[in-house]
Enzyme design. Structure first.
Site, PDB file in Angstrom:
ATOM      1  N   ALA A 254       0.841  -1.201   0.000  1.00 25.90           N
ATOM      2  CA  ALA A 254       0.000   0.000   0.000  1.00 25.90           C
ATOM      3  C   ALA A 254       0.867   1.238   0.000  1.00 25.90           C
ATOM      4  O   ALA A 254       1.891   1.295   0.678  1.00 25.90           O
ATOM      5  CB  ALA A 254      -0.917   0.016   1.221  1.00 25.90           C
ATOM      6  N   ASP A 255       0.457   2.225  -0.762  1.00 24.58           N
ATOM      7  CA  ASP A 255       1.121   3.518  -0.726  1.00 24.58           C
ATOM      8  C   ASP A 255       0.412   4.468   0.222  1.00 24.58           C
ATOM      9  O   ASP A 255       1.028   5.370   0.772  1.00 24.58           O
ATOM     10  CB  ASP A 255       1.181   4.122  -2.132  1.00 24.58           C
ATOM     11  CG  ASP A 255       2.268   3.473  -2.963  1.00 24.58           C
ATOM     12  OD1 ASP A 255       3.340   4.061  -3.073  1.00 24.58           O
ATOM     13  OD2 ASP A 255       2.042   2.362  -3.476  1.00 24.58           O
ATOM     14  N   ARG A 256      -0.883   4.252   0.419  1.00 31.52           N
ATOM     15  CA  ARG A 256      -1.623   5.052   1.389  1.00 31.52           C
ATOM     16  C   ARG A 256      -2.894   4.305   1.789  1.00 31.52           C
ATOM     17  O   ARG A 256      -3.583   3.747   0.934  1.00 31.52           O
ATOM     18  CB  ARG A 256      -1.960   6.427   0.812  1.00 31.52           C
ATOM     19  CG  ARG A 256      -2.642   7.360   1.807  1.00 31.52           C
ATOM     20  CD  ARG A 256      -2.798   8.776   1.271  1.00 31.52           C
ATOM     21  NE  ARG A 256      -1.497   9.423   1.069  1.00 31.52           N
ATOM     22  CZ  ARG A 256      -1.323  10.740   1.075  1.00 31.52           C
ATOM     23  NH1 ARG A 256      -2.348  11.546   1.296  1.00 31.52           N
ATOM     24  NH2 ARG A 256      -0.131  11.261   0.857  1.00 31.52           N
ATOM     25  N   ALA A 264      -4.821   2.852  -1.416  1.00 33.50           N
ATOM     26  CA  ALA A 264      -4.210   3.198  -2.703  1.00 33.50           C
ATOM     27  C   ALA A 264      -2.956   2.357  -2.872  1.00 33.50           C
ATOM     28  O   ALA A 264      -2.107   2.302  -1.994  1.00 33.50           O
ATOM     29  CB  ALA A 264      -3.851   4.675  -2.756  1.00 33.50           C
TER      30      ALA A 264
END
Length: 399
Positions: A254-256, A264
């Site tokens: 996950a990036d966010r 995201a």
């Protein structure tokens, strides 16, 4: 499986080198990072990528610059040092807008520096020293956190797995040593399963258009001798249908992560979550708690980076010796220069004039996610609830 893992970040105080991931898997080259501009460029052009690694490289880039500038008169007072650090972190944050880890790291580093600058009698050197301690601690803690993610994730998969001993896992993009300070998040879970002799096979998607799966994850899996197979992004559903009792989970990074669990991650993740739900396969997000952004309620607030069209319409790689191509084999020989370097070229793969949409990430709704694994443990949803209570979990409250 070998116990060795790749080292994508080489750091000693005053010196930083990163493995240029644009050249992988065909060439292994470390490049020095000794200026803010080089650090910014390495992140923006994806010489280094992966949310945790981006944050670490940004922090260490500034650490190197501060060591090199330690005798500068412009850093002599605490206020001067604080201002330079804050401005530098602000500049580095502009390299990749989606990865929250970078913003979280910058916030923590700046807060620590501000507190030190306010101390009675603090000098510019004191402020610089405080920054170096904080940045270097982030590097150490990232590896520890990743190993905890791997352990918690492996335990969860083994707990919910109801299949035979033939346990297989699918992963997307790259979330291993190349995306972190070491060990990895989603790939760390796969690594943990393999080290415990529970994993039979790992499948990695190629992850178009930047091919982080085929270039990087496949590289790590081969390096660590984990039985694995590369598939294109469009093959995942067919794979799940063919092995309905063997795929234990789809595990992604996950990036966010929003407060409700919307996540995201690399483009293509959302469609994997949809097919996982259809095939009744657990869909697991693995990320450090620094990837959780409690300031946004849902994925609707996540800014999605749109990258250049040329990434979709072209491919770059070594030139293959056509005579080396063998039927039913992935092994080929590359053309080389007289000095022995691999010859690389960029080729067009799309019709000229076609429009292109190239979002780097997509958002997977929390309702499609089975669990979120952090270094603090596994986050689950209450019965009948479609969202995660990330704030309650991170604060230690019951959810």
């Amino acid at each position: 499986m070998t116990s060795a893992t790749l080292q994508a970040i080489r750091y000693q105080r005053g010196s930083l080198e990163i493995l240029d991931q644009l050249l992988l898997p065909h060439q292994t080259k470390y490049i020095p990072i000794n200026s803010l501009e080089l650090g910014h460029d390495a992140i923006k052009t994806m010489k280094v990528r992966g949310a945790p690694a981006i944050a670490i490289v940004a922090a260490l880039t500034l650490a190197v610059v501060l060591v090199q500038s330690s005798t500068s008169s412009s850093l002599s007072t605490a206020e001067q040092a604080k201002q330079f650090i804050e401005e530098s972190l602000g500049y580095l944050k502009t390299s990749r807008p989606t990865a929250v880890n970078l913003f979280d790291a910058a916030h923590k580093l700046a807060a620590g520096v501000r507190a030190k600058a306010k101390a009675d009698g603090a000098t510019g050197q004191d402020v610089v020293q405080k920054y170096l301690e904080l940045a270097e601690r982030m590097l150490e803690e990232d590896v520890k956190d990743n190993m905890n993610i791997g352990r918690f994730g492996a335990e969860f998969i083994l707990k919910v797995w109801k299949g035979s001993e033939d346990l297989r896992v699918i992963t997307h993009c790259n979330t291993g040593s190349l995306a972190t300070a070491g060990y990895g998040t989603a790939l760390g879970i796969i690594r943990s399963l393999a080290s415990q002799k529970h994993l039979t096979h790992a499948y990695c998607t190629e992850t178009r258009p930047y091919n982080q799966g085929s270039r990087l994850t496949a590289y790590e899996l081969v390096f660590e001798q984990i039985p694995s197979t590369l598939i294109t992004d469009s093959m995942a559903s067919a794979l799940l249908a063919q092995h309905p009792d063997k795929i234990a989970a789809i595990v992604v990074g996950a990036d966010r992560v929003a407060a409700n669990g919307d996540t995201a991650n690399k483009i293509g993740t959302y469609q994997l979550a949809i097919t996982a739900r259809y095939h009744n396969v657990p869909f697991i997000v693995a990320a450090p708690s620094t990837s959780v952004d409690l300031n946004i309620a849902s994925g609707k607030e996540i800014h999605i980076e749109v990258r250049p069209e040329v990434e979709v319409t072209t491919l770059r790689g070594p030139v293959v010796d056509l005579d080396s191509i063998k039927k039913d084999s992935s092994d080929v020989e590359f053309k080389k220069t007289g000095e022995g370097d691999v010859v690389a070229e960029t080729i067009a793969v799309a019709a000229r004039g076609i429009g292109v949409w190239n979002p780097s990430f997509d958002v997977t709704p929390a309702e499609l996610i089975s669990a979120i694994v952090t270094e603090k443990g596994v986050v689950l949803k209450d019965d009948g609830v479609q969202q995660f209570g990330m704030k309650a979990f991170l604060s230690g409250e019951s959810i």
